[in-house]
Scaffold this motif. Structure first.
Motif, mmCIF file in Angstrom:
data_model
loop_
_atom_site.group_PDB
_atom_site.id
_atom_site.type_symbol
_atom_site.label_atom_id
_atom_site.label_comp_id
_atom_site.label_asym_id
_atom_site.label_seq_id
_atom_site.Cartn_x
_atom_site.Cartn_y
_atom_site.Cartn_z
ATOM 1 N N THR A 53 0.867 -1.193 0.000
ATOM 2 C CA THR A 53 0.000 0.000 0.000
ATOM 3 C C THR A 53 0.895 1.232 0.000
ATOM 4 O OG1 THR A 53 -0.031 0.209 2.400
ATOM 5 C CG2 THR A 53 -1.714 -1.220 1.415
ATOM 6 N N PRO A 54 0.353 2.394 -0.316
ATOM 7 C CA PRO A 54 1.165 3.613 -0.269
ATOM 8 C C PRO A 54 1.829 3.799 1.108
ATOM 9 C CG PRO A 54 -0.903 4.080 -1.376
ATOM 10 C CD PRO A 54 -1.010 2.671 -0.865
ATOM 11 N N GLU A 55 1.074 3.585 2.191
ATOM 12 C CA GLU A 55 1.617 3.831 3.530
ATOM 13 C C GLU A 55 2.785 2.885 3.826
ATOM 14 O OE1 GLU A 55 -1.615 3.489 2.736
ATOM 15 O OE2 GLU A 55 -2.004 5.656 2.834
ATOM 16 N N GLU A 56 2.563 1.594 3.538
ATOM 17 C CA GLU A 56 3.620 0.610 3.789
ATOM 18 C C GLU A 56 4.838 0.880 2.919
ATOM 19 O OE1 GLU A 56 1.025 -3.416 4.759
ATOM 20 O OE2 GLU A 56 0.979 -2.598 2.727
ATOM 21 N N THR A 57 4.582 1.233 1.681
ATOM 22 C CA THR A 57 5.687 1.466 0.752
ATOM 23 C C THR A 57 6.481 2.699 1.155
ATOM 24 O OG1 THR A 57 4.318 0.447 -0.951
ATOM 25 C CG2 THR A 57 6.260 1.641 -1.701
ATOM 26 N N LEU A 58 5.761 3.735 1.595
ATOM 27 C CA LEU A 58 6.457 4.942 2.052
ATOM 28 C C LEU A 58 7.346 4.635 3.247
ATOM 29 C CD1 LEU A 58 3.684 7.630 1.617
ATOM 30 C CD2 LEU A 58 5.963 7.684 0.562
ATOM 31 N N THR A 59 6.872 3.776 4.156
ATOM 32 C CA THR A 59 7.695 3.399 5.301
ATOM 33 C C THR A 59 9.009 2.785 4.829
ATOM 34 O OG1 THR A 59 5.682 2.991 6.564
ATOM 35 C CG2 THR A 59 7.715 2.004 7.424
ATOM 36 N N ASP A 60 8.917 1.912 3.826
ATOM 37 C CA ASP A 60 10.134 1.307 3.270
ATOM 38 C C ASP A 60 11.051 2.365 2.643
ATOM 39 O OD1 ASP A 60 9.285 -1.206 4.026
ATOM 40 O OD2 ASP A 60 8.421 -1.692 2.065
ATOM 41 N N GLU A 115 0.181 12.712 -12.608
ATOM 42 C CA GLU A 115 -0.001 14.121 -12.966
ATOM 43 C C GLU A 115 1.347 14.829 -12.930
ATOM 44 O OE1 GLU A 115 -0.991 16.738 -14.708
ATOM 45 O OE2 GLU A 115 -3.033 16.191 -14.096
ATOM 46 N N ILE A 116 1.808 15.259 -14.096
ATOM 47 C CA ILE A 116 3.110 15.934 -14.174
ATOM 48 C C ILE A 116 2.967 17.413 -14.496
ATOM 49 C CG2 ILE A 116 4.363 13.856 -14.868
ATOM 50 C CD1 ILE A 116 4.225 15.018 -17.768
ATOM 51 N N ASN A 117 1.735 17.842 -14.649
ATOM 52 C CA ASN A 117 1.481 19.247 -14.998
ATOM 53 C C ASN A 117 1.485 20.087 -13.715
ATOM 54 O OD1 ASN A 117 0.390 21.706 -15.707
ATOM 55 N ND2 ASN A 117 -1.208 20.816 -17.009
ATOM 56 N N ARG A 118 2.476 20.947 -13.594
ATOM 57 C CA ARG A 118 2.652 21.717 -12.351
ATOM 58 C C ARG A 118 1.499 22.674 -12.076
ATOM 59 N NH1 ARG A 118 7.694 21.470 -10.095
ATOM 60 N NH2 ARG A 118 9.222 20.319 -11.321
ATOM 61 N N ASP A 119 0.742 23.006 -13.111
ATOM 62 C CA ASP A 119 -0.389 23.910 -12.914
ATOM 63 C C ASP A 119 -1.620 23.184 -12.376
ATOM 64 O OD1 ASP A 119 1.149 25.949 -13.897
ATOM 65 O OD2 ASP A 119 0.429 25.672 -15.963
ATOM 66 N N SER A 120 -1.580 21.865 -12.373
ATOM 67 C CA SER A 120 -2.741 21.110 -11.909
ATOM 68 C C SER A 120 -2.737 21.010 -10.390
ATOM 69 C CB SER A 120 -2.705 19.696 -12.505
ATOM 70 O OG SER A 120 -3.613 18.862 -11.814
ATOM 71 N N GLY A 159 1.686 15.795 -8.833
ATOM 72 C CA GLY A 159 2.329 14.912 -7.858
ATOM 73 C C GLY A 159 1.506 13.686 -7.517
ATOM 74 N N TYR A 160 0.266 13.637 -8.033
ATOM 75 C CA TYR A 160 -0.616 12.504 -7.729
ATOM 76 C C TYR A 160 -0.429 11.372 -8.737
ATOM 77 C CZ TYR A 160 -3.661 15.099 -4.465
ATOM 78 O OH TYR A 160 -4.166 15.800 -3.402
ATOM 79 N N PHE A 197 -3.489 9.030 -5.166
ATOM 80 C CA PHE A 197 -2.587 9.203 -4.023
ATOM 81 C C PHE A 197 -1.569 10.299 -4.331
ATOM 82 C CE2 PHE A 197 1.370 7.988 -1.744
ATOM 83 C CZ PHE A 197 0.926 8.257 -0.459
ATOM 84 N N ASP A 198 -1.389 11.207 -3.389
ATOM 85 C CA ASP A 198 -0.465 12.330 -3.555
ATOM 86 C C ASP A 198 0.946 11.879 -3.184
ATOM 87 O OD1 ASP A 198 0.848 14.727 -3.738
ATOM 88 O OD2 ASP A 198 -0.193 15.673 -2.052
ATOM 89 N N PHE A 199 1.565 11.184 -4.110
ATOM 90 C CA PHE A 199 2.861 10.555 -3.856
ATOM 91 C C PHE A 199 3.941 11.602 -3.599
ATOM 92 C CE2 PHE A 199 6.368 7.732 -5.847
ATOM 93 C CZ PHE A 199 6.693 7.190 -4.617
ATOM 94 N N LEU A 200 4.031 12.585 -4.483
ATOM 95 C CA LEU A 200 5.052 13.604 -4.328
ATOM 96 C C LEU A 200 4.812 14.418 -3.047
ATOM 97 C CD1 LEU A 200 7.400 13.999 -6.257
ATOM 98 C CD2 LEU A 200 6.213 15.957 -7.237
#
Lengths: 286, 286
Positions: B34-41, B63-68, B72-73, B85-88
């Motif tokens: 999951t995002p949470e588990e992966t972020l911990t790693d 999403e790579i468009n900085r104006d959006s 970062g999602y 998920f807001d990965f960045l």
């Protein structure tokens, strides 16, 4: 400060002089003859002015790669007198000022994105559907060019199941241009497109090919807007058919603006090319 | 000065720390949870270092468009725990340093063009043919992205006349990915590609679709070199079939380098993605 602009077409040249605001002050047009005769016409017009730069949008193929020893040349055109002619070199010899050149469709793409139908957008396309199909792209505000300028009209398309035409492109037969440019109508029906009813099934075929191409351009380049012009787009109803085909084929796979804002007619009409050349000339001085 | 790199894959994450010369100093890899588990790693690894920047190459769509507002999602992925998920944002919260992200294939395109098989060239493509088909493009030295990142695997292709498969793409059926990515082999033959003889006709089908796509990418983007990798390209003889198809279809319409220098295998192999992420991290500091 005055800037010169040339729209070099296969049958007609347009020359103009404009200002820093990209406004055309004076313009002339004359038929395309041999390079020498045509240059005489160009010089006769431009010699009247003190120009700071010249921008050119030309029929192609042309060499735009500055690292090439043929930079500035017109390449393998069927207009044999112009083949391998050092067009930019001949202009430079007369006027030792900054010059920039690109294809006619790139120039139109530039002007539509700066002051036309895709004004203010940084990722746009300009498609013209006439005796051929030409496409210019603006990517992140700049004219797209790799090792040379795009020839997007020559991507291959999937034949419509009811269309038994083989295409007229001497290289590819049934590429996009071979199946959807003006001569394909005459090739199928024996008459020019302007004499074919807007209800004829042939327009469904054309729309399916243009829709396919726009689907490909969309997933490859992710433009914000696509301007589509040229003589064929004057057929009533064709634009809407293209939009519908595109939407069906893309199947919402990537987000695009509403289709009637995404695929639009030109804002500058017949002035797109010469205005783009003027913008290019001004960009030399920026 | 140390820079972090993340290659975020749908089944596996690779994290690395490297230097300004884009050399990897230390790396780990772990399964995608999951995002949470992966972020911990991720945090467990990166917390050991004083990082100046982080570069990320991620599975998509993203999403790579900085104006959006969703910059970062991770967007509409079938991996539902990661959808929207807001990965960045999650990384930024932990490390307040410059970050840049792009797709995994864009990262690979970047590293191949900087230090791999297309080193020194400014206009290149990286294609991977595996469970899907992804393409990243470098245009004039920069990663190509318009209103979003390309999804070039979803251009439509012309079916091979002997191929009666309908394609597996849930959106388009028989687009390039639907007809030529790994699952299409199983879809046609009931076995995985690795268990199919290199002499099977299916490879002619695959080559015809990849050849078509490369023809389109060539006339649209005019790259100087195309790197093609991924599991499927390990099939003996397939690369040569693709080259032959491409040459036949392009019919020399635009000049390209000799085909065995134009369409080549990756130089960085499995390191292309993580190295591209590291380069991206270093570019944040340039």
């Amino acid at each position: 400060m005055l800037v010169g602009a040339i729209e070099a077409g296969g049958t007609k040249f347009v020359c103009a002089v404009g200002n820093e605001a990209n406004e055309i002050i004076e313009r002339v047009s004359f038929p395309t003859r041999t390079p020498e005769e045509t240059l005489t016409d160009i010089f006769t017009f431009f010699d009247q002015f003190e120009l700071a730069a010249i921008g050119i949008g030309s029929f192609g193929p042309i060499e735009i790669n500055r690292d090439s020893e043929k930079y500035g040349y017109i390449l393998s055109t069927p207009k044999l007198a112009w083949k391998d002619f050092d067009f930019l070199g001949a202009l430079k010899k007369r006027y030792d000022i900054p010059m920039e050149w690109t294809t006619d469709v790139n120039a139109a793409a530039l002007s539509e994105s700066k002051i036309g139908a895709s004004k203010g957008l940084k990722n746009t396309l300009y498609i013209t559907v006439g005796t051929g199909i030409g496409v210019g792209a603006i990517v992140d505000g700049n004219i797209l060019s790799g090792s040379g300028h795009p020839e997007m009209g020559h991507m291959l398309v999937r034949p419509h199941p009811d269309d038994h035409y083989d295409g007229f492109c001497p290289y590819h037969g049934n590429c996009l241009e071979g199946m959807a440019a003006g001569p394909s109508i005459d090739g199928r029906l024996g008459v020019a497109g302007k004499d074919v009813s807007p209800d004829d099934q042939v327009w469904d075929f054309i729309a399916s090919y243009l829709g396919q191409a726009i689907e490909a351009y969309t997933v490859i380049l992710r433009p914000e807007r696509i301007v589509i012009g040229g003589g064929m787009m004057k057929v009533p109803g064709l634009l809407d058919k293209v939009r519908t085909e595109f939407e069906t084929l893309l199947a919402n796979y990537v987000p695009t603006p509403p289709v009637d804002e995404y695929i639009v007619l030109p804002g500058l009409g017949d002035n797109a090319g010469i205005t783009g050349a003027l913008i290019l000339g001004n960009l030399c001085l920026a």
